[in-house]
Structure formats: structure tokens, C-alpha cells
Motif scaffolding. Sequence first.
Motif, PDB file in Angstrom:
ATOM      1  N   THR A   1      26.834  32.253  10.030  1.00  0.00           N
ATOM      2  CA  THR A   1      28.103  31.913   9.374  1.00  0.00           C
ATOM      3  C   THR A   1      27.992  30.620   8.562  1.00  0.00           C
ATOM      4  OG1 THR A   1      28.800  30.703  11.337  1.00  0.00           O
ATOM      5  CG2 THR A   1      29.525  32.986  11.170  1.00  0.00           C
ATOM      6  N   MET A   2      26.852  29.935   8.684  1.00  0.00           N
ATOM      7  CA  MET A   2      26.752  28.630   8.022  1.00  0.00           C
ATOM      8  C   MET A   2      25.354  28.448   7.417  1.00  0.00           C
ATOM      9  SD  MET A   2      28.338  25.269   9.692  1.00  0.00           S
ATOM     10  CE  MET A   2      29.985  25.915   9.586  1.00  0.00           C
TER      11      MET A   2
ATOM     12  N   VAL B   1      29.718  26.807   4.531  1.00  0.00           N
ATOM     13  CA  VAL B   1      30.108  28.062   5.182  1.00  0.00           C
ATOM     14  C   VAL B   1      29.718  29.226   4.276  1.00  0.00           C
ATOM     15  CG1 VAL B   1      32.144  29.416   5.761  1.00  0.00           C
ATOM     16  CG2 VAL B   1      31.926  27.096   6.591  1.00  0.00           C
TER      17      VAL B   1
ATOM     18  N   SER C   1      35.995  28.302   9.567  1.00  0.00           N
ATOM     19  CA  SER C   1      34.830  27.514  10.025  1.00  0.00           C
ATOM     20  C   SER C   1      34.710  26.216   9.232  1.00  0.00           C
ATOM     21  CB  SER C   1      33.528  28.305   9.855  1.00  0.00           C
ATOM     22  OG  SER C   1      33.546  29.430  10.682  1.00  0.00           O
ATOM     23  N   ARG C   2      35.126  26.246   7.944  1.00  0.00           N
ATOM     24  CA  ARG C   2      35.060  25.030   7.114  1.00  0.00           C
ATOM     25  C   ARG C   2      35.896  23.916   7.717  1.00  0.00           C
ATOM     26  NH1 ARG C   2      37.787  25.925   2.055  1.00  0.00           N
ATOM     27  NH2 ARG C   2      38.935  27.527   3.145  1.00  0.00           N
TER      28      ARG C   2
END
Length: 602
Positions: A304-305, A385, A442-443
Motif C-alpha cells: 500500500t506504500m 501511498v 493511509s496518507r
Amino acid sequence: MQKIRNIAIIAHVDHGKTTLVDKMLYTAHLFRDNETKGELILDNNELERERGITILAKNVSINYKGYKINIIDTPGHADFGGEVERVLNMADGVLLLVDAFEGPMPQTRFVLQKALQMNLKPIVVINKVDKLNCRPDEVQEAVFDLMVNLDATDDQLDFQTIYGSAKNGWMSTDWHKPTTDLTALMDAIIEYIPEPEVLEGTPQMLITSLDYSPYVGRIAVGRVHRGTLRENMDVTLAKRDGSMQKTRIKELHTFSGLGRERVQEVSSGDICALIGIEGFEIGDTICDLQNPEPLKPIAIDEPTMSMVFTINDSPFFGKEGKFVTSRHIHERLMRELDKNLALRVEKNPNEDIWHVFGRGVLHLSVLIETMRREGYELQVGQPQVIIKEIDGVKCEPIEQLTVNTPEECSGKIIEIVTRRKGEMISMNAVNDRVQLEFAIPSRGIIGLRNYVLTISAGEAIMSHRFLEFQPYKGEIERRVNGSLIAMESGTAYAYALDKLQDRGRFFIFPQEEVYAGQVVGENAKEGDIVINVTKSKKLTNMRSKSADDKAVLTPPIVFSLEEALEYIKEDEYLEVTPKSLRIRKIILDEIERKRSRNSSIQ
């Protein structure tokens, strides 16, 4: 067929999972307490001991009343979900360990959900019942409710509960009646965890983990699904992409205590390690030579990152590290791919830049920390992200964030999370604390921990897990304060720092060496300022009271690796060496920086 039980231990971070495994090893008389001087045996990696978390899944086995119990210790952090998933493939049941005060936490939920989907039978262990304010009966009900929410079957809901204190080495079926040992737990494992099904037929084994030895290379670890494997047997390695290759098992090992022992053959249900298999990946199947039947490969959660890794090209390169060239970094990242399932690496063909994709900031920072301890020097960019396009819509990863905080801080924490596009899902008060749940991009989590800990004076407990990809939520404000940038290379003097204290907060100590373009502090306002921290006091023969005042400096901010990664801006790199962490501008020269800023505005 030996009597076997394969169990995985799952729990939230810091609920006492590794301590419990250690006490089980003592129960099996593999160790005496004084031999290890109270250190955790399983968390043998330096990083794991320092942080008190499990990063790599580990296998141990103990003999108890004629039964062989294979125990798999799993990581509790959602960032290491790649580890968890493959490990559960080896188990027939799970010990779900829950803190008697905190109850089930979000990351317990993450692993438990995977275990229930795989039809594994749980035994619930409510740990730390000797804690003040503990509430074992309420926690037991909370676990039941959680399992109902996760669609557990009736058989899974009919679980056995054991209470106790792993630290003090006792377990019992009634928490009001402490015992002196772990007998209640060990007996429950034998009684309630099903023995592995013995499947006859051609051999099949899914490779779910790997070990590495400098003498024999990569070692495939997994559970024999069907049939029997023998030493020097010719087998087929069925790859994930559908191709088949012939190979031979040179040696067979099973797990015994903390080590391994060599055996001639292994049958269905046991966990073993194979030496001599070349070119395998996790998720490949070892199967029969004549008619290979591959098993379904493990599905691995997507990263995811992402983060940029590059060689250290600062003026201080090569002063502290052993491995500084692009070849060294490339080889090290390729080696990491062998055993780190959830990691992806893409090399930029024209430059010495690698895009490294992982499950979160913690997942990537553990890799960076391991590399710096091995003597590598490198630079990393701001964590980004991964944005996906799903059905023509721009989507980003959303996480479930849980914050357990004192009541008086909850308002400020809700405000800061909603400013980062978080949406509140629930809010529950337990005693004088509040449990807040949010869905947040997520950011928004990058850099959030520092704020939450500052607001709550270090009292809040924050954890998060990946939920799903959802449509992009819009811009999120990041750090607005600018940077204080060193004007020239040299030694930073207390005299200069003292005169500049009103500009902001510093990251460097007096007498520290700096270079032009290095970020030496945080500006109190917006925008970057270039300052001269290398200016020394002019020596004259004139004396006056004001000239001889001592410099009184505020102590500088010292970042940990994760804090530094969450702090840097897009136009900054974090320089990582075995001894130092320095934040710097990607373009060191101030005139060049202005030019590139102007050209980007046009």
C-alpha cells in the motif's frame, strides 16, 4: 505416525505472545529460567528485542505427554500481514491471546479473521489476569462478539477459554484459582486442537516460509499436505506461474525444540525444512515427479506504500558505512525479496534509484533499520501511498484506525483525525478511557502518531490495519512549517545556534558537522530559510558584559527512524548511515533549488 498438533499463536502487539511461548518451552524442560537470564528466546533479532515486537514468524516444537506440538509465533502488526497469512497455512488451530484489560484489539481482529476464514479452531487465552483493573469475564464476552462479527462457525464459537499470567508462568480454566504451571493450557491444546489429517497419495507440500544458511543457501519450509517426503527423493517444483522443474531433496529436517534435526522421511501433517531445492519462491508446491499436482498458491496482500531508495551522494558519503555503492544496495534489496513476501522492488533503468513497495511505514522502516545496522549507507524519500485506478476511479488505501486515549484528550484527537479526512465509526468509553475508531486514508496516518502522543502526553495507544481501496478523498494538509537549511558546510557553533533560536527548533547539537543543503531545524513559520550555523564568535580584545553572556540552547529534537520518515517533505531525502540520520534537501545548492522551484511554478 507421531501424535502431532500444529498451532499458531495470534495476538495484538504487546499482549504477551512471545513470553507465553517462552514459558511453554520451559514447561517442556527445554530451558531453565536462569539459562536465558529472563530474555525472550524467540525474539532473537536485535530489532525485535529493542522494539518488543515480533517481525518474523518463527517455528519451535515441544514434546508434551508423548505429543509433538509445533508452535508458530506470528507477528501482531498488520504491516507484517504477508508473514501472518502464509504461517496460518501450516496450522490446524490457533491460540488467540488477549490482554485481560485491553480486550481484543484491531490487529488481533486482522489475524483472527484470516484464521477463521481458513477454518482453524481457536482456543482463547486471556492473559495478564493479575493486572490491576483487569476484566477477564467482559473480555471473554468481547472475544465472543468479535468472532460472531467475523462470521465464525458454530464449531469455532464453541471455544475453550484459559485464563492466566504468562509472565508469572501459570494458566487455569478459572481465573479466580491460580495454578503453578501451564498444564491447563497444554492439556487444552491436546484436547481441543484437531490433529492433522493424514492424507495418503502422491506427496504435496506448499512452501510457506524460508530459512537461510550461509552453508547450504535457501531452505524451503512448509507443512507436508499429503503423502511422504524422503531424503534424496526426486520431486517436481511447481512454480506459481505454472511452470514445472525437476529437483531433488538433499536433506530433510523437522523442528525440534528451538533447532532442527535431520530425519529420513516426513509424513502428511508435519512441518519440515527441505535443503537442496533450487530457485523456489514462497507459494510454490513440492509435488510428485511423475504426476505433479500443485496446491493453490498463497494469496499475498498487495503493498500500500512506496518509497524511493537511492545511493548516498551527500558530501559525507562513505564516512560511516561499509556498503555505499549502487551494486551493494541492489544486491541487498534482491536478497530481501527472497524472504520478505509483501515487498516489491523496481529499479529505475537510467538512475541509481529503486522504488520499494511495502505494507506500511513500519514494514519499510524495519528494512531500512536492518540495512543500516549491516553497514549500508543510503538515502530514502518521503513515503508515498500507492494510488490505483479501479473501474476508471482514482482510489487510495483506507485503514481502520483505533485510538485508545484518556477521556480529556479525545476531542483534540477527533479534530486532528477528521482534518486528515478520517471518518469516525465508533466511540466507546471504558473506565476513564475512550476507544475511538476511524476509517482514514493511509496518507493521513503518516506523521499522525507524533501528534496523538503529544496531545495525550504519551498516554494514547494507536493502531491501524488496512481495510480496502476507496475513491480518493482529496488533498490532506501535511507539515506546514518550513525547514531551516544550512548555508555552508562546517562545524555548527553554539554561538550561531543561540543567535538563531528565535527562527525555530533545531535538529543538531553544537560542534556537529553539517553540510550546505542539510536540514538543521524546523522553521517556526511557513517557508524554508537558509541560515548560517557555522558562524563563530569573533575574538576581539574588547570586553563587555553582554558580549560574554553564555549561550543557553534548547535541546535539539532527535528523531527516530520512523519519525524522520514521517517528517520529511517531498523535496527532502533522509540520509541513513550506520551512525547518523540526517534530513537534507534533494537539491543541495540553494540557487539550483530556486531555479527548479521557479521552473515548476511556470
